[in-house]
Write a protein that holds these residues in place. Structure first.
Motif, PDB file in Angstrom:
ATOM      1  N   LEU A  90       0.848  -1.191   0.000  1.00 50.16           N
ATOM      2  CA  LEU A  90       0.000   0.000   0.000  1.00 50.16           C
ATOM      3  C   LEU A  90       0.883   1.240   0.000  1.00 50.16           C
ATOM      4  CD1 LEU A  90      -2.485  -0.988   2.870  1.00 50.16           C
ATOM      5  CD2 LEU A  90      -2.647  -1.554   0.441  1.00 50.16           C
ATOM      6  N   THR A  91       0.457   2.243  -0.721  1.00 51.72           N
ATOM      7  CA  THR A  91       1.204   3.496  -0.694  1.00 51.72           C
ATOM      8  C   THR A  91       0.290   4.664  -1.030  1.00 51.72           C
ATOM      9  OG1 THR A  91       3.231   4.582  -1.442  1.00 51.72           O
ATOM     10  CG2 THR A  91       1.921   3.478  -3.125  1.00 51.72           C
ATOM     11  N   TRP A  92       0.713   5.851  -0.619  1.00 50.23           N
ATOM     12  CA  TRP A  92       0.061   7.113  -0.973  1.00 50.23           C
ATOM     13  C   TRP A  92       1.150   8.044  -1.485  1.00 50.23           C
ATOM     14  CZ3 TRP A  92      -1.470   3.934   2.779  1.00 50.23           C
ATOM     15  CH2 TRP A  92      -2.840   3.700   2.960  1.00 50.23           C
ATOM     16  N   ASN A  93       0.903   8.698  -2.607  1.00 48.55           N
ATOM     17  CA  ASN A  93       1.885   9.594  -3.206  1.00 48.55           C
ATOM     18  C   ASN A  93       1.408  11.035  -3.098  1.00 48.55           C
ATOM     19  OD1 ASN A  93       3.488   7.406  -4.086  1.00 48.55           O
ATOM     20  ND2 ASN A  93       2.223   7.173  -5.922  1.00 48.55           N
ATOM     21  N   ASN A  94       2.312  11.912  -2.742  1.00 49.75           N
ATOM     22  CA  ASN A  94       1.935  13.323  -2.650  1.00 49.75           C
ATOM     23  C   ASN A  94       1.553  13.904  -4.006  1.00 49.75           C
ATOM     24  OD1 ASN A  94       2.022  13.776   0.125  1.00 49.75           O
ATOM     25  ND2 ASN A  94       4.242  14.051   0.116  1.00 49.75           N
ATOM     26  N   GLU A  95       2.118  13.354  -5.079  1.00 47.69           N
ATOM     27  CA  GLU A  95       1.725  13.827  -6.410  1.00 47.69           C
ATOM     28  C   GLU A  95       0.233  13.603  -6.639  1.00 47.69           C
ATOM     29  OE1 GLU A  95       4.210  11.819  -5.736  1.00 47.69           O
ATOM     30  OE2 GLU A  95       6.032  12.902  -6.337  1.00 47.69           O
ATOM     31  N   ASP A  96      -0.262  12.443  -6.198  1.00 41.81           N
ATOM     32  CA  ASP A  96      -1.689  12.153  -6.337  1.00 41.81           C
ATOM     33  C   ASP A  96      -2.527  13.082  -5.465  1.00 41.81           C
ATOM     34  OD1 ASP A  96      -1.210  10.027  -8.089  1.00 41.81           O
ATOM     35  OD2 ASP A  96      -1.090   8.566  -6.457  1.00 41.81           O
ATOM     36  N   LEU A  97      -2.053  13.337  -4.257  1.00 44.35           N
ATOM     37  CA  LEU A  97      -2.800  14.210  -3.353  1.00 44.35           C
ATOM     38  C   LEU A  97      -2.817  15.650  -3.857  1.00 44.35           C
ATOM     39  CD1 LEU A  97      -1.557  12.648  -0.026  1.00 44.35           C
ATOM     40  CD2 LEU A  97      -3.960  12.826  -0.711  1.00 44.35           C
ATOM     41  N   ILE A  98      -1.729  16.083  -4.474  1.00 46.81           N
ATOM     42  CA  ILE A  98      -1.704  17.426  -5.066  1.00 46.81           C
ATOM     43  C   ILE A  98      -2.711  17.511  -6.211  1.00 46.81           C
ATOM     44  CG2 ILE A  98      -0.288  19.009  -6.435  1.00 46.81           C
ATOM     45  CD1 ILE A  98       2.098  18.128  -4.656  1.00 46.81           C
ATOM     46  N   ALA A  99      -2.766  16.460  -7.037  1.00 47.48           N
ATOM     47  CA  ALA A  99      -3.744  16.434  -8.131  1.00 47.48           C
ATOM     48  C   ALA A  99      -5.170  16.437  -7.582  1.00 47.48           C
ATOM     49  CB  ALA A  99      -3.512  15.208  -9.012  1.00 47.48           C
ATOM     50  N   LEU A 100      -5.393  15.699  -6.493  1.00 47.14           N
ATOM     51  CA  LEU A 100      -6.709  15.709  -5.848  1.00 47.14           C
ATOM     52  C   LEU A 100      -7.042  17.105  -5.341  1.00 47.14           C
ATOM     53  CD1 LEU A 100      -9.192  14.257  -4.550  1.00 47.14           C
ATOM     54  CD2 LEU A 100      -7.738  13.867  -2.543  1.00 47.14           C
ATOM     55  N   GLY A 101      -6.065  17.762  -4.728  1.00 47.17           N
ATOM     56  CA  GLY A 101      -6.289  19.120  -4.250  1.00 47.17           C
ATOM     57  C   GLY A 101      -6.649  20.071  -5.379  1.00 47.17           C
ATOM     58  N   ASP A 102      -5.948  19.954  -6.501  1.00 51.92           N
ATOM     59  CA  ASP A 102      -6.255  20.803  -7.655  1.00 51.92           C
ATOM     60  C   ASP A 102      -7.678  20.561  -8.145  1.00 51.92           C
ATOM     61  OD1 ASP A 102      -3.713  21.871  -7.567  1.00 51.92           O
ATOM     62  OD2 ASP A 102      -2.903  20.537  -9.120  1.00 51.92           O
ATOM     63  N   LEU A 103      -8.081  19.291  -8.159  1.00 54.48           N
ATOM     64  CA  LEU A 103      -9.439  18.945  -8.593  1.00 54.48           C
ATOM     65  C   LEU A 103     -10.473  19.592  -7.675  1.00 54.48           C
ATOM     66  CD1 LEU A 103     -10.668  15.379  -9.533  1.00 54.48           C
ATOM     67  CD2 LEU A 103     -11.993  16.792  -7.985  1.00 54.48           C
ATOM     68  N   LEU A 104     -10.275  19.466  -6.369  1.00 56.97           N
ATOM     69  CA  LEU A 104     -11.251  20.006  -5.422  1.00 56.97           C
ATOM     70  C   LEU A 104     -11.291  21.532  -5.471  1.00 56.97           C
ATOM     71  CD1 LEU A 104     -10.708  17.615  -2.376  1.00 56.97           C
ATOM     72  CD2 LEU A 104     -12.637  17.648  -3.966  1.00 56.97           C
ATOM     73  N   ARG A 105     -10.164  22.153  -5.724  1.00 56.45           N
ATOM     74  CA  ARG A 105     -10.172  23.614  -5.854  1.00 56.45           C
ATOM     75  C   ARG A 105     -10.988  24.045  -7.069  1.00 56.45           C
ATOM     76  NH1 ARG A 105      -4.746  22.406  -5.015  1.00 56.45           N
ATOM     77  NH2 ARG A 105      -4.128  22.661  -2.831  1.00 56.45           N
ATOM     78  N   ARG A 106     -10.923  23.265  -8.145  1.00 55.44           N
ATOM     79  CA  ARG A 106     -11.688  23.590  -9.348  1.00 55.44           C
ATOM     80  C   ARG A 106     -13.167  23.275  -9.180  1.00 55.44           C
ATOM     81  NH1 ARG A 106      -7.529  20.626 -11.822  1.00 55.44           N
ATOM     82  NH2 ARG A 106      -9.016  18.928 -12.241  1.00 55.44           N
ATOM     83  N   LYS A 107     -13.469  22.169  -8.502  1.00 52.99           N
ATOM     84  CA  LYS A 107     -14.838  21.664  -8.447  1.00 52.99           C
ATOM     85  C   LYS A 107     -15.661  22.271  -7.316  1.00 52.99           C
ATOM     86  CE  LYS A 107     -15.114  18.295 -11.626  1.00 52.99           C
ATOM     87  NZ  LYS A 107     -16.226  18.145 -12.589  1.00 52.99           N
ATOM     88  N   SER A 108     -15.007  22.742  -6.286  1.00 48.84           N
ATOM     89  CA  SER A 108     -15.717  23.140  -5.072  1.00 48.84           C
ATOM     90  C   SER A 108     -15.543  24.632  -4.821  1.00 48.84           C
ATOM     91  CB  SER A 108     -15.197  22.338  -3.873  1.00 48.84           C
ATOM     92  OG  SER A 108     -15.186  20.954  -4.173  1.00 48.84           O
ATOM     93  N   GLY A 109     -16.651  25.310  -4.613  1.00 49.05           N
ATOM     94  CA  GLY A 109     -16.581  26.749  -4.411  1.00 49.05           C
ATOM     95  C   GLY A 109     -16.057  27.150  -3.051  1.00 49.05           C
ATOM     96  N   ASP A 110     -16.397  26.380  -2.027  1.00 53.49           N
ATOM     97  CA  ASP A 110     -16.026  26.717  -0.657  1.00 53.49           C
ATOM     98  C   ASP A 110     -15.075  25.643  -0.144  1.00 53.49           C
ATOM     99  OD1 ASP A 110     -15.855  27.746   1.866  1.00 53.49           O
ATOM    100  OD2 ASP A 110     -18.012  27.814   2.238  1.00 53.49           O
ATOM    101  N   VAL A 111     -13.789  25.972  -0.095  1.00 58.72           N
ATOM    102  CA  VAL A 111     -12.756  24.967   0.170  1.00 58.72           C
ATOM    103  C   VAL A 111     -11.858  25.407   1.317  1.00 58.72           C
ATOM    104  CG1 VAL A 111     -10.690  23.870  -0.775  1.00 58.72           C
ATOM    105  CG2 VAL A 111     -12.727  24.088  -2.190  1.00 58.72           C
ATOM    106  N   LEU A 112     -11.596  24.470   2.232  1.00 61.62           N
ATOM    107  CA  LEU A 112     -10.567  24.651   3.254  1.00 61.62           C
ATOM    108  C   LEU A 112      -9.382  23.786   2.839  1.00 61.62           C
ATOM    109  CD1 LEU A 112      -9.523  25.661   5.992  1.00 61.62           C
ATOM    110  CD2 LEU A 112     -10.670  23.702   7.056  1.00 61.62           C
TER     111      LEU A 112
END
Length: 302
Positions: free
Chosen positions: A237-259
């Motif tokens: 099992l692993t988690w990559n920060n590159e994937d999490l950064i891409a997820l963050g970019d997605l949520l910033r685009r998709k979600s108006g109110d973001v923390l």
């Protein structure tokens, strides 16, 4: 729990597992048992079973009812003490006073282990609010489930929304980018599917409730801790920060109110804000989240 190991499981078993005995309850020390109870809540997974009692849940942990209740009460007391410590800060107490939650409203947290945690940001917020504004009777609903992906959150969303929340705080996605198997390391949910799931969650919440939505972007992980974790390595099992950064970019685009916890925790993530597994926010991290959330809600309401 569920179809794959939850986010929290590796931390519990770190250094205690034997070959072929990853889940042998007889090998779990007291500390690991406490962590299981902190993060794993069978009543949420088995909610289709009517009349599930604390005695039955305790049996799943190989505990009697009194010991199970005693362990849970320790976490409740720790939440109260931590919330009171937060309220000792006049600025935070003033923030709780100014939160835009109206009397009788429902605040629902949708998430995974970072929300399901008995010491989570949501439990701290609940306790701080109840200590400071007990007469407002605001109800906090913890719909976090350890190990949950956005696909699983979507699957149960229509039932969750029957509670008609006034506020929906979504903290999901970190399990989507979990990768399984070396060297293939396939993600549980593709970024494209995560985007569709997020859009569907937003649409259903907007059309079936009047809830205001806030989306929390998961923080980056401490990569060296994940790489050194024997449980992660054994189960590939692993988690990559590159994937999490891409997820963050997605949520910033998709979600108006973001923390944005990636901004809050830093890049690289501050190790003090994460548990030794490198994956979960520590109690210090959870306090940082609730402080930031209170500030965010006030700023967005002014």
């Amino acid at each position: 729990m569920g179809c794959c190991p939850s986010l929290s499981t590796p931390f519990f078993f770190k250094g205690t597992e034997k070959k072929g005995e990853l889940y042998n309850m007889t090998t779990i020390h007291q500390q690991q048992l406490e962590k299981l109870i902190q993060f794993q809540h069978p009543e949420k997974i088995l909610d289709f079973l009517p009349g599930l009692t604390e005695t039955q849940i305790a049996t799943l942990f190989q505990l009697d009812t009194a010991d199970y209740q005693r362990l849970k009460s320790r976490f409740q007391e720790q939440v109260r003490e931590t919330a009171q410590s937060l309220l000792d800060d006049a600025a935070f107490a003033d923030g709780i006073d100014r939160l835009p939650f109206q009397p009788g409203e429902i605040v629902l947290g949708l998430g995974e282990s970072s929300t399901d945690d008995l010491l989570s940001w949501l439990e701290l917020l609940r306790q701080a609010f109840e200590l400071r504004r007990p007469h407002d009777q605001v109800r906090f609903v913890n719909a976090g489930v350890s190990g949950q992906t956005t696909t699983q959150a979507l699957r149960s969303l229509t039932a969750t929304l029957l509670q008609k929340p006034n506020w929906l705080i979504c903290f999901v996605g970190a399990n989507d980018v979990q990768r399984i198997g070396f060297p293939l390391a396939k993600s549980l949910v593709s970024l494209e599917e995560t985007a569709r799931n997020v859009a569907a969650i937003q649409h259903l919440a907007a059309t079936q409730t009047k809830a205001r939505q806030i989306w929390i972007i998961p923080p980056l992980v401490v990569s060296e801790r994940i790489a050194a974790n024997p449980f992660f390595q054994r189960l590939q099992l692993t988690w990559n920060n590159e994937d999490l950064i891409a997820l963050g970019d997605l949520l910033r685009r998709k979600s108006g109110d973001v923390l944005d916890l990636q901004a809050l925790f830093g890049n690289p993530t501050s190790p003090d804000l994460m548990y030794p597994d490198g994956l979960h926010p520590s109690l210090a991290g959870q306090q940082a989240i609730v402080r930031a959330l209170v500030k965010h809600l006030i700023e967005r309401n002014t």
